[in-house]
Design an enzyme around this catalytic site. Structure first.
Site, PDB file in Angstrom:
ATOM      1  N   LYS A  22       0.848  -1.207   0.000  1.00  0.00           N
ATOM      2  CA  LYS A  22       0.000   0.000   0.000  1.00  0.00           C
ATOM      3  C   LYS A  22       0.875   1.245   0.000  1.00  0.00           C
ATOM      4  O   LYS A  22       0.657   2.192  -0.764  1.00  0.00           O
ATOM      5  CB  LYS A  22      -0.891  -0.009   1.241  1.00  0.00           C
ATOM      6  N   ASN A  23       1.899   1.241   0.850  1.00  0.00           N
ATOM      7  CA  ASN A  23       2.685   2.467   1.047  1.00  0.00           C
ATOM      8  C   ASN A  23       3.684   2.733  -0.074  1.00  0.00           C
ATOM      9  O   ASN A  23       4.248   3.814  -0.153  1.00  0.00           O
ATOM     10  CB  ASN A  23       3.364   2.443   2.413  1.00  0.00           C
ATOM     11  N   CYS A 119      -4.300  12.124  13.624  1.00  0.00           N
ATOM     12  CA  CYS A 119      -5.084  10.891  13.481  1.00  0.00           C
ATOM     13  C   CYS A 119      -4.838  10.058  14.734  1.00  0.00           C
ATOM     14  O   CYS A 119      -4.150  10.467  15.658  1.00  0.00           O
ATOM     15  CB  CYS A 119      -4.677  10.150  12.217  1.00  0.00           C
ATOM     16  N   ARG A 124       0.236  14.584  13.061  1.00  0.00           N
ATOM     17  CA  ARG A 124       0.816  14.284  11.744  1.00  0.00           C
ATOM     18  C   ARG A 124       1.149  15.588  11.016  1.00  0.00           C
ATOM     19  O   ARG A 124       0.483  15.980  10.073  1.00  0.00           O
ATOM     20  CB  ARG A 124      -0.150  13.445  10.914  1.00  0.00           C
ATOM     21  N   ASP A 318       4.906   0.473  12.035  1.00  0.00           N
ATOM     22  CA  ASP A 318       3.658  -0.138  11.531  1.00  0.00           C
ATOM     23  C   ASP A 318       3.487  -1.583  11.981  1.00  0.00           C
ATOM     24  O   ASP A 318       2.440  -2.175  11.748  1.00  0.00           O
ATOM     25  CB  ASP A 318       3.607  -0.076   9.996  1.00  0.00           C
ATOM     26  N   ARG A 410      -8.507  -0.538   5.358  1.00  0.00           N
ATOM     27  CA  ARG A 410      -7.674   0.478   4.709  1.00  0.00           C
ATOM     28  C   ARG A 410      -6.348  -0.125   4.262  1.00  0.00           C
ATOM     29  O   ARG A 410      -5.764   0.290   3.275  1.00  0.00           O
ATOM     30  CB  ARG A 410      -7.391   1.636   5.675  1.00  0.00           C
TER      31      ARG A 410
HETATM   32  C1  EPZ Z   1       4.390   6.827   6.368  1.00  0.00           C
HETATM   33  O1  EPZ Z   1       3.623   7.888   6.903  1.00  0.00           O
HETATM   34  C2  EPZ Z   1       3.454   5.624   6.306  1.00  0.00           C
HETATM   35  N1  EPZ Z   1       2.309   5.924   5.463  1.00  0.00           N
HETATM   36  C3  EPZ Z   1       2.965   5.261   7.712  1.00  0.00           C
HETATM   37  O2  EPZ Z   1       2.190   4.065   7.582  1.00  0.00           O
HETATM   38  C4  EPZ Z   1       4.177   4.970   8.582  1.00  0.00           C
HETATM   39  O3  EPZ Z   1       3.732   4.710   9.901  1.00  0.00           O
HETATM   40  C5  EPZ Z   1       5.125   6.183   8.577  1.00  0.00           C
HETATM   41  O4  EPZ Z   1       5.492   6.508   7.223  1.00  0.00           O
HETATM   42  C6  EPZ Z   1       6.401   5.907   9.355  1.00  0.00           C
HETATM   43  O5  EPZ Z   1       7.057   4.811   8.791  1.00  0.00           O
HETATM   44  C7  EPZ Z   1       2.456   5.897   4.123  1.00  0.00           C
HETATM   45  O6  EPZ Z   1       3.527   5.646   3.603  1.00  0.00           O
HETATM   46  C8  EPZ Z   1       1.222   6.147   3.306  1.00  0.00           C
HETATM   47  P1  EPZ Z   1       6.475  10.125   8.432  1.00  0.00           P
HETATM   48  P2  EPZ Z   1       4.242   9.395   6.907  1.00  0.00           P
HETATM   49  O7  EPZ Z   1       6.375  11.429   7.774  1.00  0.00           O
HETATM   50  O8  EPZ Z   1       5.141   9.573   5.767  1.00  0.00           O
HETATM   51  C9  EPZ Z   1       7.068  13.331  11.828  1.00  0.00           C
HETATM   52  C10 EPZ Z   1       0.337   2.686   7.809  1.00  0.00           C
HETATM   53  O9  EPZ Z   1      -0.049   2.107   8.830  1.00  0.00           O
HETATM   54  N2  EPZ Z   1       6.879  14.334  10.768  1.00  0.00           N
HETATM   55  O10 EPZ Z   1       7.583   9.188   8.046  1.00  0.00           O
HETATM   56  O11 EPZ Z   1       3.120  10.320   7.087  1.00  0.00           O
HETATM   57  C11 EPZ Z   1       5.800  12.538  12.120  1.00  0.00           C
HETATM   58  O12 EPZ Z   1       4.990  13.230  13.049  1.00  0.00           O
HETATM   59  C12 EPZ Z   1       0.784   4.119   7.894  1.00  0.00           C
HETATM   60  O13 EPZ Z   1       0.424   2.152   6.672  1.00  0.00           O
HETATM   61  C13 EPZ Z   1       7.159  15.668  11.052  1.00  0.00           C
HETATM   62  O14 EPZ Z   1       7.556  16.018  12.150  1.00  0.00           O
HETATM   63  O15 EPZ Z   1       5.099   9.359   8.257  1.00  0.00           O
HETATM   64  C14 EPZ Z   1       6.348  11.259  12.684  1.00  0.00           C
HETATM   65  O16 EPZ Z   1       6.627  11.424  14.057  1.00  0.00           O
HETATM   66  C15 EPZ Z   1       0.497   4.729   9.246  1.00  0.00           C
HETATM   67  N3  EPZ Z   1       6.982  16.591  10.068  1.00  0.00           N
HETATM   68  C16 EPZ Z   1       7.660  11.057  11.916  1.00  0.00           C
HETATM   69  O17 EPZ Z   1       7.982  12.341  11.361  1.00  0.00           O
HETATM   70  C17 EPZ Z   1       6.556  16.242   8.810  1.00  0.00           C
HETATM   71  O18 EPZ Z   1       6.437  17.140   7.944  1.00  0.00           O
HETATM   72  C18 EPZ Z   1       7.600  10.035  10.803  1.00  0.00           C
HETATM   73  O19 EPZ Z   1       6.466  10.352  10.018  1.00  0.00           O
HETATM   74  C19 EPZ Z   1       6.286  14.877   8.546  1.00  0.00           C
HETATM   75  C20 EPZ Z   1       6.465  13.941   9.538  1.00  0.00           C
END
Ligand code: EPZ
Length: 431
Positions: A22-23, A119, A124, A318, A410
């Site tokens: 998915k990701n 969420c 996020r 995840d 999802r």
């Molecule tokens: C991706 O989300 C995945 N989703 C998530 O999977 C996964 O949990 C996450 O990466 C971490 O591996 C998809 O790929 C669609 P991040 P993403 O930006 O990219 C902080 C699932 O279950 N952050 O890597 O949104 C954030 O708060 C989903 O399939 C900032 O501070 O996650 C978090 O603490 C859930 N500023 C950390 O970085 C930003 O601008 C990692 O988040 C963006 C993120």
């Protein structure tokens, strides 16, 4: 809304095939906004999140349809480049809609995207996405209604640092890397996400004619090109689905062959599972072909574990909920810390209702191993926590009802069908 009724004390045996990731799919489909030619993506799972992104892509002027001959192949063709709004109703349902931001700004010079908000797994923010695009020349501002309006002439390549307080960001890397493909000049992303899904996106972008290198390392270099073409691509297997089934096999003391998985994408997972006494064997691996099948079995009581989730190649957040559910039955006390989403513990209270002994302390949970779990009605909260509750139901005494399973749908294609094929007894009923 549906619920799943899970009969307990099951032992899983047999073979399961993992779907496409998915990701990996979501940013790859979004990248198709950057070409006027048709693209063909294979291995696209039938998930609610994919349906939601397809709806958004449709509103952005992209004709997106499943191939008549192969239900897991998707054809995409841009038909109208004048659209640039990702509206609140769609973005609030799926935060990952944010992955259209970079492609829209790079190709159409505009994007109007509803802020995704938080969420169930925690806050996020999208500051890294915005900072990265602004560094390349995009201007953005908050407009009424909680939208972010971005504008840019041709983006300019830059050296930029994309690390945040929790390390790298997967979708911020996806957005900036995609946008940089059409920028003027070279972009270097330092502290880029190293996830296999980012590597898969980069491979797809290069098939479109981009010049991306360094993917899989914290430093990615992108030489901008004037245009991108359509491409054909098969997405990588879903390592999180694979890990979910490995944990399910081990929790139930079963023996399951997991097909279409890539063990080299899951070394932190397999290493930690082996640490607690689970046997994982690579089958059919040969020098020239990476193994895509593993045999997972567990006979003895599992040992406790001290594990912390981190950005790739660390243990994936995840799979935190699923691992935690398994450690509830380990022979001793474990500590599970989530350094990526410190609040991603909505499943703790629900597992407690099933007799688990858990104590949350900040970004960590202390898990005191118990002899058994007892079935109970529980509430799903986020995609992966829901899967963890189903797994707990498989080993609990009696029946477990998992409500709000739309969360599960999802990210898992009717998870009960694949588990029932392994001997589980799960029934989906309308609430
Ligand atoms: C991706 O989300 C995945 N989703 C998530 O999977 C996964 O949990 C996450 O990466 C971490 O591996 C998809 O790929 C669609 P991040 P993403 O930006 O990219 C902080 C699932 O279950 N952050 O890597 O949104 C954030 O708060 C989903 O399939 C900032 O501070 O996650 C978090 O603490 C859930 N500023 C950390 O970085 C930003 O601008 C990692 O988040 C963006 C993120």
């Amino acid at each position: 809304m549906d619920k799943l009724i899970v009969q307990g004390q099951t032992r899983l045996k047999g073979e399961v095939t993992v779907s496409g990731s998915k990701n990996a799919c979501l940013p790859i489909l979004a990248a198709c906004l950057m070409t006027n030619e048709e693209s063909l993506i294979h291995g696209v799972p039938k998930l609610v999140d994919i349906i939601r992104l397809s709806r958004l892509m449709g509103e952005l002027g992209v004709k997106i349809e499943r191939d008549h001959n192969d239900p897991f192949t998707v054809r995409l063709q841009v038909e109208d480049e004048s659209k640039y709004l990702a509206r609140y109703d769609l973005v609030r349902q799926m935060r990952a809609s944010i992955c259209v931001m970079g492609p829209l700004v790079a190709k159409r010079g505009r994007a109007l995207i509803s802020q995704p908000g938080g969420c169930a797994i925690g806050d996020r923010p999208i500051d890294l996405h915005l900072e990265g695009l602004r560094a390349m020349g995009a201007q953005y501002r908050l407009t009424s209604g909680g939208n972010i309006s971005l504008r840019a002439r041709r983006l300019k390549g830059r050296e930029l640092f994309l690390g945040g307080p929790f390390g790298s960001s997967v979708l911020a890397t996806a957005n900036v890397m995609s946008a940089a493909c059409l920028a003027e000049g070279t972009t270097v992303i330092e502290s880029a996400a190293c996830e296999p899904e980012i590597v898969d996106l980069a491979d797809f972008l290069n098939k479109m004619g981009a010049k991306v290198s360094g993917q899989g390392s914290p430093r990615i270099t992108i030489e901008g090109v004037k245009r991108l073409g359509g491409a054909e691509h098969t997405v990588i297997p879903d390592r999180i689905e694979a890990g979910t089934f490995m944990i399910a096999a081990a929790m139930t003391k079963g023996e399951v062959t997991v097909r279409n998985c890539q063990p080299d994408h899951m070394m932190a997972v397999t290493a930690n599972l082996r640490r607690i006494g689970i046997t994982i064997e690579k089958l059919n691996s040969s020098a020239d072909a990476p193994a895509d099948t593993v045999l997972v079995s567990a006979r003895r009581k599992l040992k406790p574990l001290d594990v912390t989730t981190q950005p790739y190649p660390g243990f994936p957040t995840d799979l935190q909920a699923q691992l935690l559910a398994m450690l509830c039955l380990a022979d001793g006390n474990s500590i599970v810390t989530d350094k990526v989403f410190p609040d991603r513990f909505m499943h703790v209270a629900e597992l407690g209702r099933m007799g688990a002994q858990l104590r949350k302390q900040g970004p960590a949970v202390v898990v005191c191993g118990v002899k058994k779990l007892v079935g109970a009605p529980v509430m799903a909260s986020d995609l992966r926590a829901s899967a963890a509750l189903v797994l707990a139901g498989l080993v609990a005494e009696g029946t477990t009802e998992v409500r709000r399973v739309y969360h599960i749908d999802r990210g898992y294609q009717h998870i009960e069908e694949k588990l029932n094929a392994l001997g589980a007894r799960i029934e989906r009923v309308a609430e």
